[in-house]
Design a protein around this motif. Sequence first.
Motif, mmCIF file in Angstrom:
data_model
loop_
_atom_site.group_PDB
_atom_site.id
_atom_site.type_symbol
_atom_site.label_atom_id
_atom_site.label_comp_id
_atom_site.label_asym_id
_atom_site.label_seq_id
_atom_site.Cartn_x
_atom_site.Cartn_y
_atom_site.Cartn_z
ATOM 1 N N VAL A 96 0.857 -1.178 0.000
ATOM 2 C CA VAL A 96 0.000 0.000 0.000
ATOM 3 C C VAL A 96 0.899 1.236 0.000
ATOM 4 C CG1 VAL A 96 -1.941 1.175 1.097
ATOM 5 C CG2 VAL A 96 -1.691 -1.305 1.343
ATOM 6 N N GLY A 97 0.761 2.074 -1.019
ATOM 7 C CA GLY A 97 1.632 3.223 -1.189
ATOM 8 C C GLY A 97 1.231 4.417 -0.329
ATOM 9 N N GLU A 98 1.992 5.472 -0.450
ATOM 10 C CA GLU A 98 1.766 6.676 0.338
ATOM 11 C C GLU A 98 0.383 7.263 0.039
ATOM 12 O OE1 GLU A 98 4.171 10.813 1.420
ATOM 13 O OE2 GLU A 98 4.985 9.370 -0.025
ATOM 14 N N ASP A 99 -0.346 7.600 1.103
ATOM 15 C CA ASP A 99 -1.692 8.178 1.004
ATOM 16 C C ASP A 99 -2.666 7.277 0.251
ATOM 17 O OD1 ASP A 99 -0.920 10.503 2.403
ATOM 18 O OD2 ASP A 99 -0.097 11.359 0.557
ATOM 19 N N ALA A 100 -2.389 5.995 0.191
ATOM 20 C CA ALA A 100 -3.297 5.028 -0.418
ATOM 21 C C ALA A 100 -4.024 4.261 0.690
ATOM 22 C CB ALA A 100 -2.534 4.055 -1.311
ATOM 23 N N ARG A 101 -5.090 3.537 0.298
ATOM 24 C CA ARG A 101 -5.873 2.783 1.282
ATOM 25 C C ARG A 101 -6.247 1.418 0.720
ATOM 26 N NH1 ARG A 101 -11.045 4.504 5.074
ATOM 27 N NH2 ARG A 101 -11.766 2.380 5.506
ATOM 28 N N LEU A 102 -6.120 0.400 1.563
ATOM 29 C CA LEU A 102 -6.558 -0.949 1.230
ATOM 30 C C LEU A 102 -7.491 -1.447 2.322
ATOM 31 C CD1 LEU A 102 -6.475 -3.625 -0.373
ATOM 32 C CD2 LEU A 102 -4.445 -4.248 0.975
ATOM 33 N N ASP A 103 -8.677 -1.907 1.912
ATOM 34 C CA ASP A 103 -9.608 -2.592 2.794
ATOM 35 C C ASP A 103 -9.665 -4.053 2.352
ATOM 36 O OD1 ASP A 103 -11.291 -0.511 4.562
ATOM 37 O OD2 ASP A 103 -10.804 0.412 2.638
ATOM 38 N N TYR A 133 -7.716 -4.530 7.660
ATOM 39 C CA TYR A 133 -7.450 -5.917 7.280
ATOM 40 C C TYR A 133 -8.217 -6.836 8.231
ATOM 41 C CZ TYR A 133 -4.817 -10.288 6.732
ATOM 42 O OH TYR A 133 -4.460 -11.592 6.531
ATOM 43 N N ARG A 134 -9.173 -7.564 7.665
ATOM 44 C CA ARG A 134 -9.945 -8.509 8.465
ATOM 45 C C ARG A 134 -9.565 -9.934 8.091
ATOM 46 N NH1 ARG A 134 -15.846 -8.058 7.132
ATOM 47 N NH2 ARG A 134 -15.392 -9.689 5.611
ATOM 48 N N GLU A 135 -9.360 -10.753 9.121
ATOM 49 C CA GLU A 135 -8.987 -12.148 8.908
ATOM 50 C C GLU A 135 -9.882 -13.006 9.794
ATOM 51 O OE1 GLU A 135 -4.663 -13.686 8.489
ATOM 52 O OE2 GLU A 135 -5.162 -13.955 10.601
ATOM 53 N N GLU A 136 -10.557 -13.968 9.182
ATOM 54 C CA GLU A 136 -11.436 -14.875 9.914
ATOM 55 C C GLU A 136 -11.078 -16.316 9.572
ATOM 56 O OE1 GLU A 136 -15.464 -12.116 9.989
ATOM 57 O OE2 GLU A 136 -15.036 -13.354 8.225
ATOM 58 N N GLN A 137 -10.989 -17.157 10.589
ATOM 59 C CA GLN A 137 -10.599 -18.549 10.394
ATOM 60 C C GLN A 137 -11.627 -19.447 11.067
ATOM 61 O OE1 GLN A 137 -6.725 -18.390 12.152
ATOM 62 N NE2 GLN A 137 -5.796 -17.401 10.383
#
Length: 246
Positions: A96-103, A133-137
């Motif tokens: 994820v770069g500068e001023d970027a967003r990842l959901d 970042y959501r992680e479900e197991q």
Amino acid sequence: MTSSLEATARIVAEPDGRGGTALPVLAGAGPIALRRTRGHRVTLIGSMAAPLGGDRLALRIDVRPGATLELTSAAATISLPGRDGAPAHYTLDLTVGEDARLDWLPEPVVAASGSTLHLTTRISLAPGARLRYREEQVLGRHHDRSRGAPPGRLTSRLTVHRAGRPVLDQQTDLGPGAPGWDGPACLGGHPTAGQLLTVGLPAPPPPPPDADAALLALPGEDATLLTAIAPDALALRRLLACSQQH
């Protein structure tokens, strides 16, 4: 003879110059199909049963400076046993770069009875990057549990760096053969576990006091980790969803 496969899918997101996000690279591979569903959202669609024992799958995502990307999935990822008992490997590389967003908000990973999956997630954040970042197991499918079958084995390694500095480095090992995985210090009899990691976003509220959950502060002023266990996937999702920030 083995039926295992190797496949690497890729996504590149960048600003489109009009306030939106362009996807110059949206390349599925093998069982990983990718569809742009709306705006900056991409949905992962499993095009075949996977991962199977022996498979080596990978997904590489590059969210370039100023871009926004949300990734969901159409269904759970179900780890299945292969013919020779070999583990499956699934690697996620998220940049994820500068001023970027990842959901990152996919459906759960389910360890079906008899399967073994090694899930490796590496996240690299530039200064000013934002992450949810959501992680479900889920240990075992419903019909596995209803017939008393043991769940599969799931080993998950998650590392997160921001501007080259470590934010989180953890490994969980769940399922038959993992030391103490079902004891009171780990799942305590629950079949599901999950976490919500936020970086560069407002801190989520603490979980309810009666929940099997904890909110932890991570290195940096704006990084938190909510971890939870629950009796089923729906209860787990509710615990994690109550703390999601938009």
